[in-house]
Design a protein around this motif. Structure first.
Motif, PDB file in Angstrom:
ATOM      1  N   ASP A  76      42.398  24.956  17.976  1.00 36.91           N
ATOM      2  CA  ASP A  76      42.183  25.865  16.972  1.00 36.91           C
ATOM      3  C   ASP A  76      42.297  25.414  15.609  1.00 36.91           C
ATOM      4  OD1 ASP A  76      41.997  28.802  16.308  1.00 36.91           O
ATOM      5  OD2 ASP A  76      44.127  29.009  16.045  1.00 36.91           O
ATOM      6  N   GLY A  77      41.443  25.734  14.759  1.00 38.16           N
ATOM      7  CA  GLY A  77      41.317  25.078  13.139  1.00 38.16           C
ATOM      8  C   GLY A  77      40.853  23.905  13.402  1.00 38.16           C
ATOM      9  N   GLN A  78      40.429  23.238  14.380  1.00 37.39           N
ATOM     10  CA  GLN A  78      39.705  22.074  14.163  1.00 37.39           C
ATOM     11  C   GLN A  78      38.316  22.101  13.750  1.00 37.39           C
ATOM     12  OE1 GLN A  78      39.972  19.580  17.890  1.00 37.39           O
ATOM     13  NE2 GLN A  78      38.336  18.361  17.318  1.00 37.39           N
ATOM     14  N   ALA A  79      37.837  20.934  12.934  1.00 40.41           N
ATOM     15  CA  ALA A  79      36.560  21.067  12.498  1.00 40.41           C
ATOM     16  C   ALA A  79      35.709  20.295  13.602  1.00 40.41           C
ATOM     17  CB  ALA A  79      36.193  20.266  11.214  1.00 40.41           C
ATOM     18  N   VAL A  80      34.706  21.150  13.904  1.00 39.87           N
ATOM     19  CA  VAL A  80      33.720  20.360  15.143  1.00 39.87           C
ATOM     20  C   VAL A  80      32.266  20.322  14.525  1.00 39.87           C
ATOM     21  CG1 VAL A  80      35.206  21.416  16.912  1.00 39.87           C
ATOM     22  CG2 VAL A  80      33.271  22.867  16.080  1.00 39.87           C
ATOM     23  N   ALA A 136      28.184  19.969  15.730  1.00 39.47           N
ATOM     24  CA  ALA A 136      27.042  20.651  16.799  1.00 39.47           C
ATOM     25  C   ALA A 136      26.946  19.696  17.682  1.00 39.47           C
ATOM     26  CB  ALA A 136      25.623  20.783  15.986  1.00 39.47           C
ATOM     27  N   GLY A 137      26.996  20.142  18.969  1.00 32.74           N
ATOM     28  CA  GLY A 137      26.980  19.094  20.279  1.00 32.74           C
ATOM     29  C   GLY A 137      28.287  18.917  20.720  1.00 32.74           C
ATOM     30  N   GLU A 138      29.511  19.048  20.049  1.00 29.14           N
ATOM     31  CA  GLU A 138      30.888  18.628  20.729  1.00 29.14           C
ATOM     32  C   GLU A 138      31.339  19.693  21.578  1.00 29.14           C
ATOM     33  OE1 GLU A 138      32.588  15.861  17.095  1.00 29.14           O
ATOM     34  OE2 GLU A 138      33.305  17.864  17.161  1.00 29.14           O
ATOM     35  N   PRO A 139      32.022  19.351  22.682  1.00 27.98           N
ATOM     36  CA  PRO A 139      32.713  20.300  23.482  1.00 27.98           C
ATOM     37  C   PRO A 139      33.603  21.084  22.760  1.00 27.98           C
ATOM     38  CG  PRO A 139      32.944  18.199  24.368  1.00 27.98           C
ATOM     39  CD  PRO A 139      32.379  17.823  22.799  1.00 27.98           C
ATOM     40  N   LEU A 140      33.480  22.437  23.292  1.00 26.27           N
ATOM     41  CA  LEU A 140      34.699  23.353  22.706  1.00 26.27           C
ATOM     42  C   LEU A 140      35.547  23.849  23.778  1.00 26.27           C
ATOM     43  CD1 LEU A 140      32.379  25.938  20.542  1.00 26.27           C
ATOM     44  CD2 LEU A 140      33.733  23.979  19.760  1.00 26.27           C
ATOM     45  N   VAL A 141      35.027  24.067  25.082  1.00 18.44           N
ATOM     46  CA  VAL A 141      36.082  24.956  25.859  1.00 18.44           C
ATOM     47  C   VAL A 141      35.274  24.746  27.282  1.00 18.44           C
ATOM     48  CG1 VAL A 141      34.405  27.078  25.930  1.00 18.44           C
ATOM     49  CG2 VAL A 141      36.974  27.075  26.315  1.00 18.44           C
ATOM     50  N   VAL A 142      36.440  24.759  28.456  1.00 18.79           N
ATOM     51  CA  VAL A 142      35.861  24.578  29.557  1.00 18.79           C
ATOM     52  C   VAL A 142      36.054  26.079  30.390  1.00 18.79           C
ATOM     53  CG1 VAL A 142      36.302  23.630  31.831  1.00 18.79           C
ATOM     54  CG2 VAL A 142      36.448  22.212  29.700  1.00 18.79           C
ATOM     55  N   LEU A 143      35.168  26.443  31.109  1.00 16.46           N
ATOM     56  CA  LEU A 143      35.111  27.571  31.823  1.00 16.46           C
ATOM     57  C   LEU A 143      34.943  27.419  33.222  1.00 16.46           C
ATOM     58  CD1 LEU A 143      33.060  29.807  29.564  1.00 16.46           C
ATOM     59  CD2 LEU A 143      35.286  29.665  29.465  1.00 16.46           C
ATOM     60  N   GLY A 176      31.298  23.526  12.144  1.00 14.55           N
ATOM     61  CA  GLY A 176      32.104  24.541  11.826  1.00 14.55           C
ATOM     62  C   GLY A 176      33.581  24.307  12.162  1.00 14.55           C
ATOM     63  N   THR A 177      34.415  25.339  11.846  1.00 14.96           N
ATOM     64  CA  THR A 177      35.874  25.056  11.929  1.00 14.96           C
ATOM     65  C   THR A 177      36.248  26.210  13.145  1.00 14.96           C
ATOM     66  OG1 THR A 177      36.473  24.570   9.876  1.00 14.96           O
ATOM     67  CG2 THR A 177      38.338  25.373  11.287  1.00 14.96           C
ATOM     68  N   LEU A 178      36.785  25.474  14.371  1.00 12.85           N
ATOM     69  CA  LEU A 178      36.957  26.553  15.498  1.00 12.85           C
ATOM     70  C   LEU A 178      38.146  27.264  15.191  1.00 12.85           C
ATOM     71  CD1 LEU A 178      36.022  27.097  18.502  1.00 12.85           C
ATOM     72  CD2 LEU A 178      37.953  25.402  19.218  1.00 12.85           C
ATOM     73  N   LEU A 179      37.781  28.881  15.617  1.00 13.26           N
ATOM     74  CA  LEU A 179      38.880  29.733  15.609  1.00 13.26           C
ATOM     75  C   LEU A 179      38.878  30.405  17.035  1.00 13.26           C
ATOM     76  CD1 LEU A 179      40.989  31.696  14.056  1.00 13.26           C
ATOM     77  CD2 LEU A 179      39.194  32.977  13.545  1.00 13.26           C
ATOM     78  N   CYS A 180      39.923  29.891  17.906  1.00 14.74           N
ATOM     79  CA  CYS A 180      40.210  30.408  19.183  1.00 14.74           C
ATOM     80  C   CYS A 180      40.679  31.696  19.187  1.00 14.74           C
ATOM     81  CB  CYS A 180      41.035  29.507  19.897  1.00 14.74           C
ATOM     82  SG  CYS A 180      40.473  27.717  19.958  1.00 14.74           S
ATOM     83  N   LEU A 181      39.954  32.681  19.933  1.00 15.09           N
ATOM     84  CA  LEU A 181      40.477  34.058  20.113  1.00 15.09           C
ATOM     85  C   LEU A 181      41.188  34.145  21.590  1.00 15.09           C
ATOM     86  CD1 LEU A 181      37.466  35.878  18.785  1.00 15.09           C
ATOM     87  CD2 LEU A 181      39.559  35.175  17.624  1.00 15.09           C
ATOM     88  N   ALA A 236      35.758  32.737  20.933  1.00 23.25           N
ATOM     89  CA  ALA A 236      35.808  31.918  19.622  1.00 23.25           C
ATOM     90  C   ALA A 236      35.014  32.335  18.436  1.00 23.25           C
ATOM     91  CB  ALA A 236      36.021  30.543  20.024  1.00 23.25           C
ATOM     92  N   ARG A 237      35.271  31.733  17.449  1.00 22.70           N
ATOM     93  CA  ARG A 237      34.301  31.761  16.246  1.00 22.70           C
ATOM     94  C   ARG A 237      34.261  30.581  15.673  1.00 22.70           C
ATOM     95  NH1 ARG A 237      36.896  36.883  15.922  1.00 22.70           N
ATOM     96  NH2 ARG A 237      35.238  38.833  16.246  1.00 22.70           N
ATOM     97  N   LEU A 238      33.200  30.212  15.015  1.00 25.74           N
ATOM     98  CA  LEU A 238      33.098  28.938  14.289  1.00 25.74           C
ATOM     99  C   LEU A 238      32.754  29.536  12.726  1.00 25.74           C
ATOM    100  CD1 LEU A 238      30.612  26.374  16.237  1.00 25.74           C
ATOM    101  CD2 LEU A 238      33.022  26.422  15.544  1.00 25.74           C
ATOM    102  N   LEU A 239      33.834  28.855  12.005  1.00 22.95           N
ATOM    103  CA  LEU A 239      33.832  29.232  10.724  1.00 22.95           C
ATOM    104  C   LEU A 239      32.971  28.048   9.788  1.00 22.95           C
ATOM    105  CD1 LEU A 239      37.250  30.221  10.126  1.00 22.95           C
ATOM    106  CD2 LEU A 239      35.456  31.852  10.576  1.00 22.95           C
ATOM    107  N   ALA A 240      31.911  28.585   8.859  1.00 23.58           N
ATOM    108  CA  ALA A 240      31.397  27.663   8.020  1.00 23.58           C
ATOM    109  C   ALA A 240      32.380  27.299   7.155  1.00 23.58           C
ATOM    110  CB  ALA A 240      30.132  28.218   7.475  1.00 23.58           C
ATOM    111  N   ASP A 241      31.933  25.910   6.238  1.00 24.78           N
ATOM    112  CA  ASP A 241      32.724  25.241   5.403  1.00 24.78           C
ATOM    113  C   ASP A 241      33.073  26.246   4.296  1.00 24.78           C
ATOM    114  OD1 ASP A 241      33.030  22.926   6.535  1.00 24.78           O
ATOM    115  OD2 ASP A 241      31.233  22.123   5.263  1.00 24.78           O
ATOM    116  N   GLY A 242      34.655  26.454   3.941  1.00 26.44           N
ATOM    117  CA  GLY A 242      34.973  27.267   2.918  1.00 26.44           C
ATOM    118  C   GLY A 242      35.029  28.826   3.397  1.00 26.44           C
TER     119      GLY A 242
END
Length: 153
Positions: free
Chosen positions: A25-29, A31-38, A53-58, A72-78
């Motif tokens: 959570d809060g990490q910059a990622v 495109a193409g990088e793994p985020l989560v395993v379901l 973007g920056t990962l925001l885990c929900l 989750a959400r990916l936040l753009a820079d800033g």
């Protein structure tokens, strides 16, 4: 802000298990990088970032999620994350006594007669089939002594 939604991974399940976050959570990622395993009843699937973007885990690891649900959400820079008071924060953690049992583990529980008390005694928040396979030995204690003579015949 980009919403990360759970895709429909198979036709057999209406819910999946969020096994683990590959990014924090809060990490910059990127495109193409793994985020989560379901985990579905048949396999584990990895979701990757579609954009930078920056990962925001929900949701927390161990939570159940459904197709279409925002996890989750990916936040753009800033971009700043929305406040939890606005209803966009993380879901509350499940109570400590609540255990998430995967579908394959539930089937094994039924097959072997494993109780929820035995599952809770493992002390895990997420219980998989492999975690339950070791429960046969303790359950076989008194029963093993009765069946031992038959096995030796």
């Amino acid at each position: 802000m980009i919403e990360i939604r759970v895709p429909k991974l198979n036709n057999n399940d209406t819910a999946y298990l969020l096994v683990e976050w590959a990014a924090k959570d809060g990490q910059a990622v990127r495109a193409g990088e793994p985020l989560v395993v379901l985990e579905t009843s048949k396999a584990a699937e990895e979701l990757v970032a579609e954009e930078d973007g920056t990962l925001l885990c929900l949701l927390e690891a161990g939570a159940e999620c459904a197709p279409g649900q925002v996890i989750a959400r990916l936040l753009a820079d800033g971009e700043t994350p929305p406040s939890p008071a606005a209803g966009h924060g993380a879901s509350p953690a499940p109570p400590d006594h609540e255990v998430v049992v995967t579908a394959p583990a539930l089937r094994l529980m039924d097959e072997r007669g494993i109780s929820m008390e035995q599952v809770r005694a493992l002390g895990r928040k997420v219980v998989r089939r492999a975690d339950l396979e070791s429960l046969d030995a303790p359950r076989a204690g008194p029963a093993a002594s009765r069946t031992a003579p038959r096995d030796s015949c």
